[in-house]
Design an enzyme around this catalytic site. Structure first.
Site, PDB file in Angstrom:
ATOM      1  CG  HIS A 187       1.782  -3.040   0.515  1.00  0.00           C
ATOM      2  ND1 HIS A 187       2.701  -3.785  -0.541  1.00  0.00           N
ATOM      3  CD2 HIS A 187       1.625  -3.944   1.599  1.00  0.00           C
ATOM      4  CE1 HIS A 187       3.231  -4.803   0.030  1.00  0.00           C
ATOM      5  NE2 HIS A 187       2.398  -4.929   1.374  1.00  0.00           N
TER       6      HIS A 187
ATOM      7  CD  GLN B  67       0.501   5.207   9.693  1.00  0.00           C
ATOM      8  OE1 GLN B  67       1.223   5.831  10.426  1.00  0.00           O
ATOM      9  NE2 GLN B  67      -0.618   5.703   8.805  1.00  0.00           N
TER      10      GLN B  67
ATOM     11  CG  ASN C  79      -5.866   6.085   8.434  1.00  0.00           C
ATOM     12  OD1 ASN C  79      -6.933   6.129   8.829  1.00  0.00           O
ATOM     13  ND2 ASN C  79      -4.779   7.180   8.337  1.00  0.00           N
TER      14      ASN C  79
ATOM     15  CG  HIS D 116       0.300   0.086   5.191  1.00  0.00           C
ATOM     16  ND1 HIS D 116      -0.423   0.377   4.137  1.00  0.00           N
ATOM     17  CD2 HIS D 116       0.446   1.413   5.809  1.00  0.00           C
ATOM     18  CE1 HIS D 116      -0.589   1.714   3.951  1.00  0.00           C
ATOM     19  NE2 HIS D 116      -0.007   2.493   5.167  1.00  0.00           N
TER      20      HIS D 116
ATOM     21  CB  SER E 134      -0.536   7.953   0.619  1.00  0.00           C
ATOM     22  OG  SER E 134       0.253   7.526   1.613  1.00  0.00           O
TER      23      SER E 134
ATOM     24  CB  CYS F 144       4.458  -0.618  -3.511  1.00  0.00           C
ATOM     25  SG  CYS F 144       4.157  -0.734  -1.916  1.00  0.00           S
TER      26      CYS F 144
ATOM     27  CB  CYS G 231       6.403  -4.209  -2.520  1.00  0.00           C
ATOM     28  SG  CYS G 231       4.679  -4.458  -3.143  1.00  0.00           S
TER      29      CYS G 231
ATOM     30  CG  HIS H 240       1.038  -3.602  -4.087  1.00  0.00           C
ATOM     31  ND1 HIS H 240       1.650  -2.770  -3.433  1.00  0.00           N
ATOM     32  CD2 HIS H 240       0.066  -3.110  -4.975  1.00  0.00           C
ATOM     33  CE1 HIS H 240       1.209  -1.707  -3.813  1.00  0.00           C
ATOM     34  NE2 HIS H 240       0.344  -1.984  -4.912  1.00  0.00           N
TER      35      HIS H 240
HETATM   36 ZN    ZN Z   1       3.412  -2.950  -2.287  1.00  0.00          ZN
END
Ligand code: ZN
Length: 340
Positions: free
Chosen positions: A164, A168, A153, A166, A161, A51, A54, A113
């Site tokens: 993990h 933006q 998203n 996250h 995609s 990833c 990570c 993760h």
């Molecule tokens: Zn990750």
């Protein structure tokens, strides 16, 4: 409750965008014969060596992520907007184009993760809120940045995609369409009524109680009257603040609690890690007073009736107006019943 709204086709007005949504409550019971999405029940590791988000892993541009412990921000390696892009304009008859510059960042919510906001505690979510505030301030202070769009998203079905946790930030020199619509609607209302459009709407919602999912002292979580997505929701501060940097420490925790409650009931609804796009709409950083702005966060989840049935925006919705079957009141009831 107005029973006509539960029985007959009608359209509802979105006060924030000035647009309509078609509601067809009589269709909610029709059988489903369309596409089913696959559900991934795979248990993810807390650290995935493959990833790129990570801690300690190398990203595709060769940079190594630090051994971060809570929230980690970096400038997007594949940004949709560039800060050093050429400035130009095209005005050739009916062909019109303008250069656009900006800065895009990625925010890892947690080094773990396997987690999502729904699995994180209120204090951990509050750390994410802090970073949103810092980034709004930092990017907004840049003279070339006139809007800071924070979003997430979540889920492969939303085109995300990487699982993990996250989000933006896309910040840019001009104001994007959705923000501009809301800017116009709020400005018109504020100049006429000298009060916040969303604030007055929230007062009416808190009296009606039909679409409220959760509230604490400072925040309301509700299904907007004009929601398009089946379980679309909004989190908004009861007091009018134009951006997220204006809330107090106590309010910041109340906001984190609201995010926690909503994401948890989402996961409980269809017993899956609920996909969505969420985003914060707040005052543009264009140097104007923007006193008409009342910031809020929207959640647009695509799931319709189970973890595997997704709503598509097609046909009439592409060519006409967005449409929904289950009413906002029914959706709110279902989510409200899941609040622990
Ligand atoms: Zn990750």
């Amino acid at each position: 409750m107005n029973t006509d709204l539960q029985d007959y086709s009608h359209k509802r007005f979105n006060i924030l965008t000035g647009e309509w949504v078609l509601v067809s409550p009589h269709r909610a019971k029709r059988p489903w014969q369309g596409q089913n999405e696959s559900v991934s029940n795979e248990v993810r590791p807390t650290h995935d060596p493959n990833c790129y988000l990570c801690a300690g892993n190398t990203r595709i541009n060769g940079e190594v992520n630090p051994d971060y412990k809570d929230v980690f921000v970096f400038t997007n390696d594949f940004a949709a907007l560039q800060s050093n892009s050429k400035t130009f304009a095209l005005n050739n008859g009916l062909f019109k184009a303008e250069s656009e510059t900006g800065i895009c960042k990625v925010i890892c919510f947690s080094p773990d993760h396997s987690k999502s906001l729904a699995d994180m505690g209120v204090d951990a979510i509050n750390k994410v809120v802090k970073v949103w505030q810092e980034e709004y301030q930092l990017l907004g202070a840049n003279e070339t940045i006139n809007n800071v769009q924070i979003f997430e998203n979540k889920g492969a079905v939303m085109g995300c995609s990487n699982p993990h946790p996250h989000g933006q930030i896309w910040s840019q020199s001009t104001i994007p369409n959705e923000v501009e619509k809301k800017d116009n609607q709020q400005k018109t209302y504020y100049s006429k009524n000298k009060s916040s459009l969303l604030g007055d709407y929230l007062k009416q919602e808190l009296e009606a109680k039909e679409r409220i999912i959760f509230e604490n002292d400072d925040f309301v979580v509700l299904i907007p009257f004009w929601a398009i997505w089946p379980f679309e929701a909004m989190i908004a501060p009861k007091k009018q603040y134009k951006d997220i940097t204006q809330i107090s420490e106590k309010e910041s925790l109340a906001y984190a609690e609201a995010i926690s409650v909503l994401t948890k009931v989402y996961d409980a609804l269809f017993d899956c890690s609920f996909p969505y796009s969420s985003g914060i709409h707040q005052a543009p950083t264009n140097g104007e007073d923007n006193n008409h702005w009342h910031w809020h966060m929207g959640f647009y989840p695509p799931l319709l009736r189970s973890a595997t049935v997704k709503k598509f925006m097609v046909g009439y919705e592409m060519f006409g107006t967005p449409q929904r079957d289950i009413t906002a009141e029914q959706a709110a009831q279902r989510l409200r019943d899941l609040v622990k």
